[in-house]
Design an enzyme around this catalytic site. Structure first.
Site, short mmCIF file in Angstrom:
data_model
loop_
_atom_site.label_atom_id
_atom_site.label_comp_id
_atom_site.label_asym_id
_atom_site.label_seq_id
_atom_site.Cartn_x
_atom_site.Cartn_y
_atom_site.Cartn_z
N CYS A 47 0.87 -1.07 0.01
CA CYS A 47 -0.08 0.15 -0.15
C CYS A 47 0.97 1.18 0.00
O CYS A 47 1.54 1.64 1.01
CB CYS A 47 -0.98 0.13 1.11
N CYS A 62 -3.26 7.24 -4.95
CA CYS A 62 -3.04 5.83 -4.97
C CYS A 62 -1.62 5.56 -5.27
O CYS A 62 -1.13 5.56 -6.21
CB CYS A 62 -3.99 4.78 -5.54
O1 PYC Z 1 -1.76 3.88 -1.92
O2 PYC Z 1 -1.28 1.89 -2.70
C1 PYC Z 1 -2.19 2.81 -2.07
C2 PYC Z 1 -3.59 2.15 -1.70
C3 PYC Z 1 -3.89 0.80 -2.01
C4 PYC Z 1 -5.29 1.07 -1.56
C5 PYC Z 1 -5.42 2.26 -0.89
N1 PYC Z 1 -4.16 2.83 -1.18
#
Ligand code: PYC
Length: 321
Positions: free
Chosen positions: A92, A242
């Site tokens: 993550c 993300c």
């Molecule tokens: O930042 O990789 C990330 C992530 C995955 C799910 C929520 N954030």
């Protein structure tokens, strides 16, 4: 007050809007073995713990938990297993930035570069200042280019499949404008895309479900290369751009020759926050993404589970009166 209540110490942060909850004490003892094996043991023996930390009334659907563990690789400052409202994550990105800022807040790391072990490999974090962190993610790669998927209500959706520490489908076009007001419609659309991928047997190369979906559009800030909406496996949307999703995007841009090693890519999220991405090539020619973002500490608390509380392990359904 009953003294059989259980106490869990946590530190909350958010990375560009996306929350992370690091468990400081009171977590399950997962024994020894690789982080991959310990993640499986977590799932098999301690799923109640995941639900307690993440689900309402103590958490929320957007929250990602991070359990710190003893690393196998002693060059790492810690091992970490990430989990959310639906289960367990390989890696993550926003969570790694949150863990780094939390470790710094606790005085466990200083400015500079550190290694963290995850179930999918070792990642490097560079603490640039108290809030700004660069992560060097696991090798990331595109496995399918311009796949056509027939999606209920949306018609043919065209996109790439890529690994950035989790499996992503990156749709070429967003079905709706990328505004916060459209989050419900975007989430419904992403769920339909995920179902269509599953129904058509389109998976990651390891057979893993493609459980993250990204829609892209033009950035709103003048210097942003793109804006995204990211659907996470438990149905929540990522408030940040993300980290693993930005890594998957970098892998696709690199594979198409649209971004060269060292060039920067500013990825804006659906709430206007941003990560700056770039990549280098490793000896095997895989791209190693670098993602820079900020996290801020926003809570330090003790979660309490009282034995008589019907929701001590989170709200998982109705209870009888
Ligand atoms: O930042 O990789 C990330 C992530 C995955 C799910 C929520 N954030």
């Amino acid at each position: 007050m009953s003294n059989s209540q259980q106490l869990l110490k946590v530190i909350d942060s958010h990375t560009e809007g996306e929350p992370t909850r690091v468990v400081i004490s009171g977590g399950p003892d997962l024994g020894s073995g690789s982080l991959h094996e310990r993640r499986q043991r977590f799932k098999d023996t301690s799923d109640e713990f995941r639900r307690t930390v993440i689900l309402e009334p103590r958490g929320s659907d957007a929250l990602v938990g991070a359990l710190l563990c003893e690393p196998v690789d002693k060059s790492c400052v810690a091992g970490v297993i990430f989990f959310n409202n639906a289960g367990y994550l390989g890696m993550c990105g926003h969570g790694t930035i949150g863990v780094a800022v939390t470790l710094a807040y606790l005085g466990k790391i200083g400015l500079g570069t550190h290694r963290l072990e995850t179930p999918v490999g070792v990642v490097e974090v560079q603490l640039i200042d108290a809030n700004q962190v660069a992560i060097e993610n696991v090798p990331s790669y595109r496995t399918l280019h311009r796949v056509n998927v027939e999606v209920d209500g949306l018609g043919t959706v065209v996109g790439d499949v890529a690994w950035g520490g989790n499996w992503f489908f990156l749709a070429e076009h967003s079905p709706y404008p990328l505004t916060l007001g459209n989050v419900r419609a975007l989430t419904d659309a992403a769920e339909k895309v995920r179902a269509a991928l599953r129904n058509n047997g389109i998976t990651g190369t390891d057979g893993g479900e493609i459980d993250h979906v990204e829609f892209f559009g033009a950035g709103q800030a003048a210097d942003a290369d793109s804006r995204n909406y990211v659907y996470c496996p438990g149905g929540a949307y990522d408030r940040s751009p993300c980290g693993t999703g930005t890594s998957a995007k970098l892998a696709c841009l690199a594979a198409s020759g649209k971004l060269q090693p060292g060039e920067q890519w500013v990825q804006e999220s659906i709430i206007g926050s941003r990560f700056t991405g770039s990549y280098r090539l490793d000896a095997e020619g895989h791209i190693i993404p670098r993602v820079v973002g900020r996290a801020f500490i926003c809570g330090e608390s003790v979660l309490i589970q009282q034995p008589a509380d019907p929701f001590r392990h989170g709200i998982v359904g109705e209870v009888s009166a």
